[in-house]
Design an enzyme around this catalytic site. Structure first.
Site, PDB file in Angstrom:
ATOM      1  N   LYS A 153       0.857  -1.185   0.000  1.00  0.00           N
ATOM      2  CA  LYS A 153       0.000   0.000   0.000  1.00  0.00           C
ATOM      3  C   LYS A 153       0.887   1.227   0.000  1.00  0.00           C
ATOM      4  O   LYS A 153       2.004   1.196   0.518  1.00  0.00           O
ATOM      5  CB  LYS A 153      -0.875   0.030   1.257  1.00  0.00           C
ATOM      6  CG  LYS A 153      -2.110   0.877   1.093  1.00  0.00           C
ATOM      7  CD  LYS A 153      -3.158   0.104   0.343  1.00  0.00           C
ATOM      8  CE  LYS A 153      -4.488   0.791   0.301  1.00  0.00           C
ATOM      9  NZ  LYS A 153      -5.548  -0.197   0.019  1.00  0.00           N
TER      10      LYS A 153
HETATM   11  N1  GLU Z   1      -7.264   0.100  -3.155  1.00  0.00           N
HETATM   12  C1  GLU Z   1      -8.030  -1.084  -3.454  1.00  0.00           C
HETATM   13  C2  GLU Z   1      -8.038  -2.022  -2.258  1.00  0.00           C
HETATM   14  O1  GLU Z   1      -7.887  -1.614  -1.133  1.00  0.00           O
HETATM   15  C3  GLU Z   1      -7.590  -1.740  -4.751  1.00  0.00           C
HETATM   16  C4  GLU Z   1      -6.170  -2.197  -4.789  1.00  0.00           C
HETATM   17  C5  GLU Z   1      -5.692  -2.653  -6.173  1.00  0.00           C
HETATM   18  O2  GLU Z   1      -6.489  -2.687  -7.097  1.00  0.00           O
HETATM   19  O3  GLU Z   1      -4.516  -2.971  -6.266  1.00  0.00           O
HETATM   20  O4  GLU Z   1      -8.292  -3.197  -2.374  1.00  0.00           O
END
Ligand code: GLU
Length: 428
Positions: free
Chosen positions: A108
């Site tokens: 993240k």
């Molecule tokens: N931000 C989204 C999540 O928390 C999508 C992450 C992604 O598509 O890599 O799952």
């Protein structure tokens, strides 16, 4: 009186993991690995503002685990972003990808910033300079960012373009998959924009199948009407559900009959929030209510689709619903979860309920790798079967171990991770 220290978000993530690890006796060495991120990248980068002044921003990329595949996870732009939050969110990505069986790891990123206070030109410079600062810490076979709270397809296009320009002319097309959630014309996938909301609805359909509830008879409350809550609300409305209460950072509105969701969708798109809708010509049956009403209005289904730690112990005591679908990451505190359990409220955990986004991100990445575009139908069918299968496996684990749905989801994910570690063993 001593104040009770609140758990940090990362402590919450570790606690959720440990509970499941206990159930299946995960070896200590794996527990140590999975309760620590592999890499923590922090960058401070300067950007010139429109008025000529310079500002230094702090950005993060936490790479939690890559035993199943390249690191994967969104980038958040929010004033509250800090190391602890991004660490928790990165860990949840590892378990989310493992649970739904896609060959990706967990990561993240984030920048501590209020994106609403910046012009598009400033945001573009911030995104490009952040991408440059991350440098080779991201890459199409290494670590693949995506949108999250406060970021969108436009910003993903800028990340891709910056990375492509840094990669040199011979590689500029090969690196398209460095980021997912791009616009369609820049290599995005059909169905990615609504994928998270669509996935929440598939998990709700699965829950209906388990419990015998009829989807078109359900009433719903939604916290957040952005990319996730908005699309979910629209799709649930199309499936016959009635949305009775919606709250966001601008206000909370309620309707006894259920909102005209297409009208609310247009309103939020134009005004940026639900405030003012009740007084408008479209909000005929809608009324403005106190923000607490979101957590006290009786509904069948409650969908937190905003930020973490929203369902606190106090709110868990007042929520009148049968099931909570965690469209946001980490919306329920561990103490609140115990109260919900005692009150018989079912919780479909974040790593399952909101996995639709990363599943379609995976499809986008596959399309980029093969230079093909799938049809919307193809994307949707594969999303549905992937999520259906994950929900089935969670239900099986729940029955096998007599545990909660969250614990079962972690068990399914953990078994996949541990199997791979057992085979590969730990280097050196
Ligand atoms: N931000 C989204 C999540 O928390 C999508 C992450 C992604 O598509 O890599 O799952």
């Amino acid at each position: 009186m001593d104040a009770v220290r609140q758990r940090s978000l990362h402590e919450t993530a570790v606690e959720q993991f440990q509970r499941a690890a206990e159930l299946i006796d995960v070896e200590d060495r794996y527990r140590q690995i999975l309760t620590h991120p592999k890499n923590e990248v922090i960058v401070n980068f300067p950007v010139q503002m429109d008025n000529g002044e310079w500002q230094v921003f702090r950005g993060y990329r936490i790479q939690h685990n890559n035993v199943l595949g390249p690191y994967k996870g969104g980038i958040r732009f929010h004033p509250d972003v800090d190391l602890d939050e991004v660490k928790a969110l990165a860990a949840w990505m590892t378990f989310k990808c493992a649970l739904v069986g896609i060959p990706l790891g967990g990561a993240k990123g984030g920048v501590t910033i209020d994106p609403n206070r910046h012009s598009q030109a400033e945001l573009q410079r911030i995104v490009r300079r952040f991408t440059h600062s991350l440098g080779s810490n991201i890459g199409p076979d290494h670590d693949i960012p995506a949108p999250d709270v406060g970021t969108n397809s436009r910003m993903m296009d800028w990340i891709m373009d910056t990375f492509a320009n840094l990669a040199g002319p011979a590689n500029r097309h090969a690196v398209k998959g460095v980021v997912t959630g791009k616009s369609l014309v820049c290599g995005g996938s059909l169905g990615r924009e609504e994928a998270t909301g669509q996935g929440v609805l598939y998990s709700l359909r699965h829950w209906c199948g388990e419990t015998g509830a009829r989807l078109d008879e359900l009433t719903i409350g939604i916290q957040g009407f952005g990319n996730v809550g908005g699309h979910f609300g629209r799709l649930a409305y199309e499936a016959g559900c009635r949305v009775l209460v919606v709250g966001d950072h601008t206000g909370t509105i309620r309707s006894e009959k259920g909102f005209d969701i297409p009208a609310l969708w247009d309103w939020v798109g134009a005004k940026g929030g639900v405030a003012g809708f009740a007084d408008s010509e479209f909000g005929i049956d809608a009324e403005d209510v106190d923000s607490n009403a979101l957590f006290t209005t009786p509904v069948d289904v409650f969908v937190p689709a905003a930020l973490e730690n929203q369902i606190t112990s106090a709110r868990a005591g007042t929520l009148e619903c049968r099931v909570i679908l965690e469209a946001a990451n980490g919306p329920t505190t561990p103490d609140a979860e115990l109260i919900l359990e005692a009150r018989g409220v079912d919780v479909v955990p974040d790593i399952l309920a909101n996995a639709g986004g990363v599943i379609v991100s995976y499809f986008e990445w596959l399309q980029n790798k093969s230079a093909r575009a799938w049809t919307a139908e193809d994307v949707d069918n594969r999303l549905r079967t992937t999520l259906w299968d994950a929900n089935d496996q969670v239900v099986c684990a729940m029955k096998e171990l007599g545990c909660s749905r969250r614990e079962a989801a972690y068990v399914v994910a953990l078994r996949r991770l541990v199997d791979v570690y057992d085979r590969r063993d730990i280097f050196p």
